[in-house]
Design an enzyme around this catalytic site. Structure first.
Site, PDB file in Angstrom:
ATOM      1  N   CYS A   4      -8.110  57.798 -44.196  1.00 24.59           N
ATOM      2  CA  CYS A   4      -8.308  58.004 -42.658  1.00 24.59           C
ATOM      3  C   CYS A   4      -9.580  58.865 -42.547  1.00 24.59           C
ATOM      4  O   CYS A   4      -9.489  59.944 -43.020  1.00 24.59           O
ATOM      5  CB  CYS A   4      -7.071  58.421 -42.238  1.00 24.59           C
ATOM      6  SG  CYS A   4      -7.399  59.011 -40.474  1.00 24.59           S
ATOM      7  N   CYS A   7      -8.691  62.242 -40.838  1.00 23.44           N
ATOM      8  CA  CYS A   7      -7.930  63.054 -41.504  1.00 23.44           C
ATOM      9  C   CYS A   7      -9.032  63.886 -42.737  1.00 23.44           C
ATOM     10  O   CYS A   7      -8.692  64.953 -42.966  1.00 23.44           O
ATOM     11  CB  CYS A   7      -6.914  62.359 -42.568  1.00 23.44           C
ATOM     12  SG  CYS A   7      -5.436  61.881 -41.434  1.00 23.44           S
ATOM     13  N   ASP A  30     -19.573  63.355 -31.840  1.00 22.51           N
ATOM     14  CA  ASP A  30     -19.610  61.941 -32.450  1.00 22.51           C
ATOM     15  C   ASP A  30     -20.724  61.635 -33.127  1.00 22.51           C
ATOM     16  O   ASP A  30     -21.946  62.027 -32.754  1.00 22.51           O
ATOM     17  CB  ASP A  30     -19.293  61.139 -31.173  1.00 22.51           C
ATOM     18  CG  ASP A  30     -18.746  59.581 -31.773  1.00 22.51           C
ATOM     19  OD1 ASP A  30     -17.836  59.159 -31.172  1.00 22.51           O
ATOM     20  OD2 ASP A  30     -19.807  58.745 -32.253  1.00 22.51           O
ATOM     21  N   HIS A  46      -1.769  63.358 -38.455  1.00 22.42           N
ATOM     22  CA  HIS A  46      -2.093  61.865 -38.248  1.00 22.42           C
ATOM     23  C   HIS A  46      -1.103  60.887 -36.998  1.00 22.42           C
ATOM     24  O   HIS A  46      -0.045  60.862 -37.459  1.00 22.42           O
ATOM     25  CB  HIS A  46      -2.180  61.015 -39.661  1.00 22.42           C
ATOM     26  CG  HIS A  46      -2.572  59.495 -39.474  1.00 22.42           C
ATOM     27  ND1 HIS A  46      -3.976  59.425 -39.610  1.00 22.42           N
ATOM     28  CD2 HIS A  46      -1.985  58.459 -39.111  1.00 22.42           C
ATOM     29  CE1 HIS A  46      -4.056  58.199 -39.248  1.00 22.42           C
ATOM     30  NE2 HIS A  46      -2.730  57.460 -39.182  1.00 22.42           N
ATOM     31  N   ASN A  86      -9.213  55.074 -26.567  1.00 15.38           N
ATOM     32  CA  ASN A  86      -9.201  53.453 -26.880  1.00 15.38           C
ATOM     33  C   ASN A  86      -8.059  53.354 -27.749  1.00 15.38           C
ATOM     34  O   ASN A  86      -7.845  54.227 -28.887  1.00 15.38           O
ATOM     35  CB  ASN A  86     -10.522  53.021 -27.847  1.00 15.38           C
ATOM     36  CG  ASN A  86     -11.628  53.329 -26.963  1.00 15.38           C
ATOM     37  OD1 ASN A  86     -11.833  53.046 -25.749  1.00 15.38           O
ATOM     38  ND2 ASN A  86     -12.896  53.654 -27.404  1.00 15.38           N
ATOM     39  N   HIS A  97      -6.937  56.840 -35.857  1.00 16.52           N
ATOM     40  CA  HIS A  97      -6.360  58.159 -35.775  1.00 16.52           C
ATOM     41  C   HIS A  97      -6.640  58.688 -34.339  1.00 16.52           C
ATOM     42  O   HIS A  97      -7.694  58.749 -34.109  1.00 16.52           O
ATOM     43  CB  HIS A  97      -7.095  59.080 -36.804  1.00 16.52           C
ATOM     44  CG  HIS A  97      -6.486  60.616 -36.912  1.00 16.52           C
ATOM     45  ND1 HIS A  97      -6.077  61.287 -38.051  1.00 16.52           N
ATOM     46  CD2 HIS A  97      -6.374  61.487 -35.914  1.00 16.52           C
ATOM     47  CE1 HIS A  97      -5.990  62.391 -37.893  1.00 16.52           C
ATOM     48  NE2 HIS A  97      -6.090  62.445 -36.522  1.00 16.52           N
ATOM     49  N   HIS A  99      -7.842  59.777 -31.128  1.00 14.32           N
ATOM     50  CA  HIS A  99      -8.832  60.633 -30.550  1.00 14.32           C
ATOM     51  C   HIS A  99      -8.891  60.239 -29.155  1.00 14.32           C
ATOM     52  O   HIS A  99      -8.970  59.414 -28.731  1.00 14.32           O
ATOM     53  CB  HIS A  99      -9.854  60.526 -31.593  1.00 14.32           C
ATOM     54  CG  HIS A  99     -10.443  59.021 -31.622  1.00 14.32           C
ATOM     55  ND1 HIS A  99     -10.014  58.160 -32.487  1.00 14.32           N
ATOM     56  CD2 HIS A  99     -11.436  58.434 -31.028  1.00 14.32           C
ATOM     57  CE1 HIS A  99     -10.304  57.123 -32.434  1.00 14.32           C
ATOM     58  NE2 HIS A  99     -11.348  57.275 -31.312  1.00 14.32           N
ATOM     59  N   HIS A 101     -12.298  60.815 -26.719  1.00  8.47           N
ATOM     60  CA  HIS A 101     -13.699  60.932 -26.140  1.00  8.47           C
ATOM     61  C   HIS A 101     -14.036  61.897 -25.355  1.00  8.47           C
ATOM     62  O   HIS A 101     -13.396  61.809 -23.961  1.00  8.47           O
ATOM     63  CB  HIS A 101     -14.524  59.768 -26.233  1.00  8.47           C
ATOM     64  CG  HIS A 101     -14.336  58.665 -27.243  1.00  8.47           C
ATOM     65  ND1 HIS A 101     -15.048  58.341 -28.007  1.00  8.47           N
ATOM     66  CD2 HIS A 101     -13.179  57.879 -27.607  1.00  8.47           C
ATOM     67  CE1 HIS A 101     -14.913  57.431 -28.953  1.00  8.47           C
ATOM     68  NE2 HIS A 101     -13.420  57.075 -28.596  1.00  8.47           N
TER      69      HIS A 101
HETATM   70  P1  AMP Z   1     -13.174  54.609 -31.405  1.00  8.04           P
HETATM   71  O1  AMP Z   1     -13.977  53.247 -31.144  1.00  8.04           O
HETATM   72  O2  AMP Z   1     -12.486  54.897 -30.133  1.00  8.04           O
HETATM   73  O3  AMP Z   1     -12.019  54.494 -32.317  1.00  8.04           O
HETATM   74  O4  AMP Z   1     -13.967  55.703 -31.471  1.00  8.04           O
HETATM   75  C1  AMP Z   1     -14.361  56.231 -32.805  1.00  8.04           C
HETATM   76  C2  AMP Z   1     -15.565  56.870 -32.688  1.00  8.04           C
HETATM   77  O5  AMP Z   1     -15.700  57.686 -34.079  1.00  8.04           O
HETATM   78  C3  AMP Z   1     -16.852  56.144 -32.742  1.00  8.04           C
HETATM   79  O6  AMP Z   1     -17.537  56.701 -31.252  1.00  8.04           O
HETATM   80  C4  AMP Z   1     -17.816  56.660 -33.848  1.00  8.04           C
HETATM   81  O7  AMP Z   1     -19.232  56.756 -33.482  1.00  8.04           O
HETATM   82  C5  AMP Z   1     -16.950  58.001 -34.450  1.00  8.04           C
HETATM   83  N1  AMP Z   1     -17.068  58.191 -35.465  1.00  8.04           N
HETATM   84  C6  AMP Z   1     -16.661  57.353 -36.570  1.00  8.04           C
HETATM   85  N2  AMP Z   1     -16.907  58.315 -37.789  1.00  8.04           N
HETATM   86  C7  AMP Z   1     -17.361  59.377 -37.473  1.00  8.04           C
HETATM   87  C8  AMP Z   1     -17.560  60.563 -38.244  1.00  8.04           C
HETATM   88  N3  AMP Z   1     -17.623  60.403 -39.588  1.00  8.04           N
HETATM   89  N4  AMP Z   1     -18.220  61.413 -37.427  1.00  8.04           N
HETATM   90  C9  AMP Z   1     -18.248  61.565 -36.233  1.00  8.04           C
HETATM   91  N5  AMP Z   1     -17.808  60.670 -35.511  1.00  8.04           N
HETATM   92  C10 AMP Z   1     -17.547  59.316 -36.169  1.00  8.04           C
END
Ligand code: AMP
Length: 113
Positions: A4, A7, A30, A46, A86, A97, A99, A101
């Site tokens: 993950c 994580c 992001d 998680h 989302n 996981h 989150h 935004h």
């Molecule tokens: P979601 O599409 O709602 O699952 O959003 C996942 C978000 O995680 C996306 O906006 C990606 O750009 C962001 N993301 C993925 N990997 C990383 C990372 N290693 N560091 C920061 N953001 C990330």
């Protein structure tokens, strides 16, 4: 949880640009920002997605929402912001996981979908 990404960000094995951290949550920029300010607020525990929120883990979600105003203020979002979660495939959730935004720093589009 193994494999993950978030994580791994929580445990420090993947780097991130953190803007806030406490015992329950972390907030970091992001990688692919969709607004001038785009931060992800993530529980250290998680939880896969919003569908997994229940009485046993909802306190961390409440905690996230009590900290978001503070995080937004430190990021200069005085004129407001948007919080997006989302969930699942129709919701275009790419990281499994939970989150939130936190988006702002400009006048955001009035449409959300
Ligand atoms: P979601 O599409 O709602 O699952 O959003 C996942 C978000 O995680 C996306 O906006 C990606 O750009 C962001 N993301 C993925 N990997 C990383 C990372 N290693 N560091 C920061 N953001 C990330």
């Amino acid at each position: 949880m193994d494999n993950c990404i978030f994580c791994k960000i929580v445990d420090g094995s993947i780097p991130s640009k953190k803007v806030y951290e406490d015992e329950m949550i972390v907030a970091f920029y992001d990688l692919e920002p969709q607004a001038p300010v785009h931060v992800l607020v993530v529980p250290k525990q998680h939880i896969s997605c919003a569908d997994e929120i229940d009485e046993s883990n909802s306190s961390v979600v409440a905690h996230i929402f009590t900290k978001i105003p503070q995080i937004a203020k430190t990021l200069g979002l005085e004129n407001g912001y948007r919080i997006v979660n989302n969930c699942g495939s129709d919701g275009c959730q790419s990281v499994k996981h939970i989150h939130f935004h936190l988006l702002g720093g400009t006048q955001l589009n009035g449409r959300m979908a």
